[in-house]
Every structure is written in structure tokens, then in C-alpha cells.
Write a protein that holds these residues in place. Structure first.
Motif, PDB file in Angstrom:
ATOM      1  N   ALA A   9     -13.195  -1.731  66.161  1.00  0.00           N
ATOM      2  CA  ALA A   9     -14.275  -1.902  66.790  1.00  0.00           C
ATOM      3  C   ALA A   9     -15.123  -2.984  65.539  1.00  0.00           C
ATOM      4  O   ALA A   9     -15.633  -2.417  64.830  1.00  0.00           O
ATOM      5  CB  ALA A   9     -15.502  -1.493  66.690  1.00  0.00           C
ATOM      6  N   LEU A  10     -14.847  -4.658  65.704  1.00  0.00           N
ATOM      7  CA  LEU A  10     -15.350  -5.108  64.315  1.00  0.00           C
ATOM      8  C   LEU A  10     -15.775  -6.090  64.718  1.00  0.00           C
ATOM      9  O   LEU A  10     -15.549  -6.808  65.599  1.00  0.00           O
ATOM     10  CB  LEU A  10     -13.822  -5.526  63.925  1.00  0.00           C
ATOM     11  N   GLY A  11     -17.125  -6.211  63.791  1.00  0.00           N
ATOM     12  CA  GLY A  11     -17.921  -7.683  63.499  1.00  0.00           C
ATOM     13  C   GLY A  11     -18.439  -7.778  65.137  1.00  0.00           C
ATOM     14  O   GLY A  11     -19.504  -6.406  65.422  1.00  0.00           O
ATOM     15  N   GLY A  44     -16.232  -1.636  61.604  1.00  0.00           N
ATOM     16  CA  GLY A  44     -16.415  -2.496  60.430  1.00  0.00           C
ATOM     17  C   GLY A  44     -17.772  -3.631  61.069  1.00  0.00           C
ATOM     18  O   GLY A  44     -16.853  -4.053  62.046  1.00  0.00           O
ATOM     19  N   LEU A  45     -17.946  -4.003  59.843  1.00  0.00           N
ATOM     20  CA  LEU A  45     -18.277  -5.642  59.230  1.00  0.00           C
ATOM     21  C   LEU A  45     -18.122  -6.971  58.465  1.00  0.00           C
ATOM     22  O   LEU A  45     -19.092  -6.713  57.397  1.00  0.00           O
ATOM     23  CB  LEU A  45     -19.950  -5.570  59.246  1.00  0.00           C
ATOM     24  N   PRO A  46     -16.927  -7.328  58.819  1.00  0.00           N
ATOM     25  CA  PRO A  46     -16.537  -7.740  57.794  1.00  0.00           C
ATOM     26  C   PRO A  46     -16.362  -8.312  57.580  1.00  0.00           C
ATOM     27  O   PRO A  46     -16.217  -9.514  56.435  1.00  0.00           O
ATOM     28  CB  PRO A  46     -15.042  -7.673  58.310  1.00  0.00           C
ATOM     29  N   GLU A  47     -17.928  -8.944  58.202  1.00  0.00           N
ATOM     30  CA  GLU A  47     -17.441 -10.496  57.647  1.00  0.00           C
ATOM     31  C   GLU A  47     -18.236 -11.024  55.959  1.00  0.00           C
ATOM     32  O   GLU A  47     -17.394 -12.736  56.941  1.00  0.00           O
ATOM     33  CB  GLU A  47     -19.019 -11.173  58.348  1.00  0.00           C
ATOM     34  N   MET A  66     -26.465  -0.468  54.602  1.00  0.00           N
ATOM     35  CA  MET A  66     -26.703  -2.070  53.981  1.00  0.00           C
ATOM     36  C   MET A  66     -24.975  -1.838  53.153  1.00  0.00           C
ATOM     37  O   MET A  66     -24.601  -2.763  52.512  1.00  0.00           O
ATOM     38  CB  MET A  66     -27.332  -1.816  52.957  1.00  0.00           C
ATOM     39  N   ALA A  67     -24.752  -0.432  53.102  1.00  0.00           N
ATOM     40  CA  ALA A  67     -23.460  -0.712  52.400  1.00  0.00           C
ATOM     41  C   ALA A  67     -22.164  -0.946  53.389  1.00  0.00           C
ATOM     42  O   ALA A  67     -20.995  -1.797  52.961  1.00  0.00           O
ATOM     43  CB  ALA A  67     -22.821   0.536  51.959  1.00  0.00           C
ATOM     44  N   LEU A  68     -21.962  -1.241  54.737  1.00  0.00           N
ATOM     45  CA  LEU A  68     -21.227  -1.583  55.246  1.00  0.00           C
ATOM     46  C   LEU A  68     -21.485  -2.769  55.825  1.00  0.00           C
ATOM     47  O   LEU A  68     -20.367  -3.828  55.869  1.00  0.00           O
ATOM     48  CB  LEU A  68     -21.066  -1.368  57.096  1.00  0.00           C
ATOM     49  N   ILE A  69     -22.592  -3.245  55.976  1.00  0.00           N
ATOM     50  CA  ILE A  69     -23.036  -5.106  55.811  1.00  0.00           C
ATOM     51  C   ILE A  69     -22.902  -5.978  54.516  1.00  0.00           C
ATOM     52  O   ILE A  69     -22.367  -6.678  54.353  1.00  0.00           O
ATOM     53  CB  ILE A  69     -24.240  -5.018  56.078  1.00  0.00           C
ATOM     54  N   LEU A  70     -22.712  -4.888  52.945  1.00  0.00           N
ATOM     55  CA  LEU A  70     -23.090  -5.684  51.818  1.00  0.00           C
ATOM     56  C   LEU A  70     -21.187  -5.893  51.092  1.00  0.00           C
ATOM     57  O   LEU A  70     -20.630  -6.454  50.347  1.00  0.00           O
ATOM     58  CB  LEU A  70     -23.195  -5.161  50.482  1.00  0.00           C
ATOM     59  N   THR A  71     -20.376  -4.787  51.822  1.00  0.00           N
ATOM     60  CA  THR A  71     -18.334  -4.444  51.201  1.00  0.00           C
ATOM     61  C   THR A  71     -17.624  -5.167  52.811  1.00  0.00           C
ATOM     62  O   THR A  71     -16.463  -5.016  52.048  1.00  0.00           O
ATOM     63  CB  THR A  71     -18.373  -3.212  50.955  1.00  0.00           C
ATOM     64  N   GLY A  72     -18.286  -5.078  53.718  1.00  0.00           N
ATOM     65  CA  GLY A  72     -17.362  -4.872  54.456  1.00  0.00           C
ATOM     66  C   GLY A  72     -16.277  -3.491  54.895  1.00  0.00           C
ATOM     67  O   GLY A  72     -15.714  -4.145  55.614  1.00  0.00           O
ATOM     68  N   ILE A 106     -18.314 -14.916  55.695  1.00  0.00           N
ATOM     69  CA  ILE A 106     -18.534 -15.598  56.582  1.00  0.00           C
ATOM     70  C   ILE A 106     -20.295 -14.739  56.931  1.00  0.00           C
ATOM     71  O   ILE A 106     -20.326 -13.599  56.975  1.00  0.00           O
ATOM     72  CB  ILE A 106     -18.142 -15.466  58.623  1.00  0.00           C
ATOM     73  N   ILE A 107     -21.769 -15.580  57.048  1.00  0.00           N
ATOM     74  CA  ILE A 107     -22.222 -15.591  57.515  1.00  0.00           C
ATOM     75  C   ILE A 107     -23.274 -15.580  59.240  1.00  0.00           C
ATOM     76  O   ILE A 107     -23.389 -16.210  58.432  1.00  0.00           O
ATOM     77  CB  ILE A 107     -23.501 -14.356  56.801  1.00  0.00           C
ATOM     78  N   GLY A 108     -23.444 -15.620  60.053  1.00  0.00           N
ATOM     79  CA  GLY A 108     -23.947 -16.287  61.044  1.00  0.00           C
ATOM     80  C   GLY A 108     -25.261 -15.900  61.338  1.00  0.00           C
ATOM     81  O   GLY A 108     -25.798 -15.575  61.148  1.00  0.00           O
TER      82      GLY A 108
END
Length: 258
Positions: free
Chosen positions: A106-108, A129-132, A157-163, A137-139
Motif C-alpha cells: 500500500a504505497l504512496g 509506505g510513502l516512497p516519494e 515523520m520517519a515514514l515521510i522523510l525516509t520512504g 517526488i513531492i506533490g
């Protein structure tokens, strides 16, 4: 309706299935439009009380937006997930309770779509995951706004900033999902939750959901002092009278959604 989106309704529950397993159930513009129409139907049909969103295959719930076809000039007019995520367009809140069943990736935007559920059930192979940032990529920043509201701040924040990805057991520990089951049991677990939600007064559930979402946009003081029209309308409904009769007669209520 194309074969990329399957819809079935039974026992007041609409089962909506993303059916693009070879594309990791990513959402094309065409599928996005179909989803929007399905949510419209679910919202306006009084005989549908609960919705379940799931996906075909074992590998992925949804890998986000399908960008393989290039940029569609109309794509920016509709938010991802038929509007549920609010990414790239106006956000819509489904008025009926929504159960989301997640397996695999379940990504992005797929992570965003999962977070739109009121109840989320995950298979033990699920990975959120938030792999941007890994792709540079950051939209529209949907990855930021939902995650920091539904996860502890530092986890989000760890998920957002590390992917990096969050496995199912950690998602359960942090309250992102309600239950983790084996992959073969995922469909049954989602249906079990849906039947539980369909067993309460549908109008009361819809009114409560709206109040919760509207109230979140305000301070607690404002939320407590706001009058919610669906709650006031429910007071004169047939179902509220049925609930009182059932209590007095010591029997299970028979809801009509009216």
C-alpha cells in the motif's frame, strides 16, 4: 463498468474491488473516474449502509497512481481514489462507513487510500509506505497531512522523510489498522467488520461519522458547540423510533435506514 473495478452489493454492503493486479492495482485516470461514480452511487443509495474496498491479487492493495500512461489533461480535475484521498483535487468524505482490506504493498496514493477507511483490516503481508522522497517526488502533500494525523508524530515523520515501509504488525501497534489477519482470512475479516457496521442504525452511523469528520477540523470547544444537521434529522426518523420500541420490547431492532 470495466473489469478493472468490480462492484457487488449484498445485505446492505457494497463490495468494491480494485482489479488491476498486474499493475499492482495502481489507479489510472479511467479507474479513478469509475471509482468516483461508484462512491456517488454508494452515497445516494439508501439501501447501501456500508462499503468495503479491497483489491485483487496477493502482491498489492494499491501502488498509487498509474503514471505509465503519461499525463492525462483531465487527471488533475479528480482527486486520487475517486476523490477519497483529496490528492490532486477536492476531497470527498464517503457518508457511509468504509472498511478497507489491505494486502501486500500500500504505497504512496495507495497508502493514502487505505487511510481513508473508517476501519482498516490488514493481511500479515501488508506493507505501508510513502516512497516519494526516495524517488525525488513531492506533490500535493497528501502523504504529509493524513500520516501525521493518523500515526504518532515521530513514526509518521520517519515514514515521510525516509520512504521506509511500515509492516502490518507495526501498523497495528501504532493504531493505523484495526486488525491483522492471515492473507487467506483477509476477505472474511473485512466482511465480518462490514456486517458488524451494518448491524447498527445506518442513519445514526452516518450522522456520527459526519460529526466526527467535521469536528476534527475545529477545536474541541467549537466541535462540542456545533449543531450537526444529520444528527438532528435522525431524531425524527423511523429508525430512532424503532430503536426505542426494540429496547422497550427487549428485542433486536430491525433497521430500515429511513
Amino acid at each position: 463498468m470495466s473489469d478493472e473495478l468490480l462492484v457487488e452489493t449484498r445485505d446492505h454492503i457494497a463490495f468494491v474491488t480494485l482489479n488491476r493486479p498486474k499493475a499492482l492495482n495502481s489507479i489510472s485516470h479511467e479507474l479513478d473516474v469509475e471509482l468516483a461514480k461508484v462512491w456517488d452511487t454508494i452515497d445516494t443509495d439508501p439501501d447501501i449502509w456500508v462499503a468495503v474496498l479491497s483489491a485483487s491479487g496477493e502482491k498489492a492493495f494499491c501502488a498509487g497512481a498509474d503514471i505509465s500512461g503519461g499525463t492525462d489533461a483531465d487527471a488533475s480535475r479528480l482527486a486520487l481514489g475517486g476523490g477519497l484521498t483529496g490528492i490532486g483535487g477536492p476531497v470527498r468524505t464517503l457518508s457511509k462507513p468504509l472498511v478497507v482490506a489491505v494486502q501486500g504493498y500500500a504505497l504512496g496514493g495507495g497508502f493514502e487510500l487505505a487511510m481513508c477507511g473508517d476501519v482498516v483490516v490488514a493481511a500479515d503481508n501488508a506493507q505501508f509506505g510513502l516512497p516519494e522522497v526516495k524517488a525525488g517526488i513531492i506533490g500535493e502533500c497528501g502523504v504529509v497531512h493524513r500520516a501525521v494525523r493518523q500515526l504518532p508524530h515521530h513514526i509518521a515523520m520517519a515514514l515521510i522523510l525516509t520512504g521506509d515501509r511500515l509492516p502490518a504488525d507495526e501498523a497495528l501497534r501504532h493504531g493505523l489498522v484495526n486488525e491483522v489477519v492471515s492473507l487467506p482470512e483477509l476477505g472474511n475479516a473485512a466482511e465480518r467488520w462490514a456486517k458488524k457496521l451494518a448491524g447498527v442504525s445506518p442513519l445514526a452511523a452516518q450522522a456520527a461519522k459526519l460529526a466526527a469528520h467535521v469536528g476534527l477540523a475545529h477545536s474541541l470547544e467549537v466541535a462540542l458547540n456545533t449543531r450537526y444537521e444529520p444528527i438532528e434529522a435522525y431524531a425524527t426518523s423511523y429508525d430512532v423510533q424503532e430503536g426505542r420500541r426494540a429496547f422497550q420490547e427487549k428485542r433486536a431492532p430491525v433497521w430500515t435506514g429511513r
